[in-house]
Design an enzyme around this catalytic site. Structure first.
Site, short mmCIF file in Angstrom:
data_model
loop_
_atom_site.label_atom_id
_atom_site.label_comp_id
_atom_site.label_asym_id
_atom_site.label_seq_id
_atom_site.Cartn_x
_atom_site.Cartn_y
_atom_site.Cartn_z
N GLU A 1 -3.75 3.84 6.91
CA GLU A 1 -3.74 3.55 5.46
C GLU A 1 -4.48 4.68 4.74
OE1 GLU A 1 -4.51 -0.46 4.15
OE2 GLU A 1 -5.50 0.24 2.32
N SER B 1 -10.13 0.24 4.44
CA SER B 1 -9.31 -0.11 5.61
C SER B 1 -8.69 1.16 6.18
CB SER B 1 -8.19 -1.06 5.20
OG SER B 1 -8.74 -2.29 4.80
N ARG C 1 0.82 -1.23 0.00
CA ARG C 1 0.00 0.00 0.00
C ARG C 1 0.85 1.27 0.00
NH1 ARG C 1 -2.43 -3.58 -1.17
NH2 ARG C 1 -4.15 -4.59 -0.12
#
Ligand SMILES: Cc1cc2nc3c(=O)[nH]c(=O)nc-3n(C[C@H](O)[C@H](O)[C@H](O)COP(=O)(O)OP(=O)(O)OC[C@H]3O[C@@H](n4cnc5c(N)ncnc54)[C@H](O)[C@@H]3O)c2cc1C
Length: 324
Positions: A302, A232, A183
């Site tokens: 995130e 998320s 990510r």
């Protein structure tokens, strides 16, 4: 009280803006852009008509004006004081094309929904893209975030990216240049991704369709996909699941103001109707603190947090940890 002044910024850009074909909107509400449907104003939003228009704009934008590019806002938490400077949103007309680009290759404009790339791949019997079917973002967001799911991610399929820098120069980056990890990309933060070429492999349409259906079914079962959410909230720490740590720390369903850690998937924050950016970030930092107290693990955001706080409503990381 308004923290940004879009009319003033627009006036400061002078007559050069008259040559632009895209739309300039002062004081544009970011709660209409983000999936959370929360957050303050973009001081000046620009929707470039196409690549030429984007380059023209960048060449006339003074270097000291902050510039932030957003995709479709499915991974963004915008603070209530708004985003100073220019917020760039690529137009679907100029940056939303998806087309074949050679054997098992597809070129997609940066505002193309991930889903459309997955569907195009299936239509042409190209495997390896079904994971995009469940990610609600755009290709630009996927390139920046190394978006992934179900064992696949952007780095595995990427061949090259076209990007424009802050001065309006066009670059082509290889997948290696994107410096991908989980990510995350180390590509220079000022780059605006405009399109990318991806490569898959030959696969039967029926198999691809079955994989895509499985992705959709799984998501609808375990994620609050119909809620106002940002996906998320925290990255999975090495060797752990963020949701398990959050659950064990007693934060499933935790609520602050109009923000809640979803009871269905407790690493998803949701706006239960009237959350502010403050509520959402306060909730996130509270969860980080509780998880740290319970497990000793420091969760990393995130979700990308953008913009400035309202005066008197600042949120400091509860543990004094800087994530990025
Ligand atoms: C219900 C739900 C489920 C999700 N599931 C997943 C999942 O399974 N896997 C996953 O990885 N993510 C998931 N996400 C998060 C999100 O969809 C991805 O991170 C997506 O890639 C973000 O794309 P976006 O267009 O919404 O980008 P935005 O949220 O608008 O922006 C995200 C970041 O990308 C940057 N960016 C966007 N466009 C460009 C561009 N053209 N050039 C340069 N930088 C750009 C922005 O500056 C920002 O830093 C989920 C989100 C939701 C709401």
């Amino acid at each position: 009280m308004k923290q940004v002044d879009g009319e003033k910024l627009l006036a400061s850009l002078g007559d050069g803006v008259n040559q632009l074909r895209g739309r300039l909107t002062p004081d544009a509400p970011m709660d209409r852009v983000t999936w959370f449907q929360a957050g303050g104003l973009a001081e000046l939003m620009f929707h470039p008509h196409d690549l030429d228009d984007l380059v023209t704009f960048l060449k006339l934008l003074p270097e000291d004006v902050p510039l932030t590019v957003v995709g479709v806002g499915s991974n963004l938490l915008v603070r209530d004081g708004g985003i100073p400077g220019v917020v760039l949103r690529l137009s679907a007309k100029g940056f939303g094309q998806v087309e074949l680009a050679g054997e098992n290759r597809i070129r997609a404009g940066a505002i193309t929904p991930d889903k459309h790339l997955a569907a195009m791949a299936m239509d042409h019997n190209i495997g390896g893209f079904h994971f995009y079917y469940g990610i609600p973002g755009s290709i630009g967001g996927a390139l920046r975030m190394n978006a992934g799911a179900n064992g696949g991610d952007t780095s595995q399929r990427l061949v090259e990216v076209e990007a424009v820098d802050r001065k309006g120069n066009i670059h082509v980056l290889s997948a290696a240049d994107m410096g991908y990890s989980y990510r995350h990309s180390t590509a220079p933060a000022d780059l605006i991704f405009t399109s990318a070429v991806f490569e898959g492999y030959p696969e039967e349409k029926a198999k691809i369709r079955a994989d895509m259906d499985a992705v959709r079914h799984h998501r609808e079962t375990v994620q609050p996909v119909k809620e106002k959410t940002g996906g998320s909230t925290f990255k999975n720490p090495e060797g752990h699941s963020a949701w398990e740590l959050i659950d064990e720390a007693g934060c499933r369903g935790l609520m602050i103001g109009g923000a809640q850690m979803s009871s269905l998937h407790c690493n998803f924050m949701i706006n239960i109707g009237h959350a502010t950016g403050y509520d959402l970030e306060y909730l996130g930092e509270t969860v980080r603190q509780r998880v740290f107290e319970h497990s000793g693990i420091k969760l990393q955001w995130e979700i990308k947090r953008l913009g400035i706080f309202m005066p008197g409503r600042e949120i400091k990381p509860f543990m004094g940890v800087t994530e990025e």
